[in-house]
Design an enzyme around this catalytic site. Structure first.
Site, PDB file in Angstrom:
ATOM      1  N   VAL A  58       0.832  -1.205   0.000  1.00 62.80           N
ATOM      2  CA  VAL A  58       0.000   0.000   0.000  1.00 62.80           C
ATOM      3  C   VAL A  58       0.865   1.253   0.000  1.00 62.80           C
ATOM      4  CG1 VAL A  58      -0.241   0.179   2.517  1.00 62.80           C
ATOM      5  CG2 VAL A  58      -2.080   1.020   1.042  1.00 62.80           C
ATOM      6  N   CYS A  59       0.354   2.314  -0.616  1.00 58.73           N
ATOM      7  CA  CYS A  59       0.962   3.643  -0.552  1.00 58.73           C
ATOM      8  C   CYS A  59      -0.173   4.644  -0.390  1.00 58.73           C
ATOM      9  CB  CYS A  59       1.824   3.936  -1.783  1.00 58.73           C
ATOM     10  SG  CYS A  59       0.907   4.096  -3.327  1.00 58.73           S
ATOM     11  N   ARG A  60       0.003   5.847  -0.838  1.00 63.14           N
ATOM     12  CA  ARG A  60      -1.052   6.856  -0.673  1.00 63.14           C
ATOM     13  C   ARG A  60      -2.216   6.603  -1.625  1.00 63.14           C
ATOM     14  NH1 ARG A  60      -2.332  12.401  -2.397  1.00 63.14           N
ATOM     15  NH2 ARG A  60      -3.352  13.415  -0.623  1.00 63.14           N
ATOM     16  N   GLY A  62      -1.869   4.281  -4.649  1.00 65.28           N
ATOM     17  CA  GLY A  62      -1.765   3.029  -5.382  1.00 65.28           C
ATOM     18  C   GLY A  62      -0.710   3.029  -6.475  1.00 65.28           C
ATOM     19  N   MET A  86      -3.977   4.286   0.702  1.00 68.36           N
ATOM     20  CA  MET A  86      -4.490   4.734   1.994  1.00 68.36           C
ATOM     21  C   MET A  86      -5.607   5.758   1.844  1.00 68.36           C
ATOM     22  SD  MET A  86      -3.249   2.932   4.373  1.00 68.36           S
ATOM     23  CE  MET A  86      -3.921   3.877   5.730  1.00 68.36           C
TER      24      MET A  86
END
Length: 106
Positions: A58-60, A62, A86
């Site tokens: 996961v990141c901010r 995608g 996220m």
């Protein structure tokens, strides 16, 4: 090897995942079961990866996590991108941990 994605809604609230965001993003709020390994540190921290298949990344939003998941797939891991990152985790009213836990800054 696949380029599969999973949505935050498909993950348990306490799901183990790898969060590849930077420290300030992590501090703003993260999934309670996440393991923080910034994208730039990923190649040197393979031993810190959880032993789960598939491994959600996961990141901010995608984008970074999609790159990380693809790279991990090439290294032989069963990694899957968390679509929407996220931002979608917070939108789905999933729990947040961290110093800020403010979904507006994730």
């Amino acid at each position: 090897m696949s380029n599969e994605e999973i949505t935050p809604a498909e993950l348990a609230d306490d799901a183990v995942m790898v969060d590849v965001r930077e420290q300030d993003e992590w501090d703003a709020g993260h999934a309670p079961g996440a393991i923080h390994i910034p994208l730039g540190e990923l190649p040197s921290r393979l031993d810190d990866l959880p032993d789960i298949d598939p491994m959600p990344i996961v990141c901010r939003s995608g984008n970074r996590s999609a790159r990380a998941a693809a790279w991990l797939e090439h290294q032989g891991f069963d990694a899957v991108n968390v679509a929407g990152g996220m931002k979608d985790w917070a939108t789905a009213s999933k729990p947040l941990a961290g110093t800020d836990s403010d979904p507006r800054v994730i």
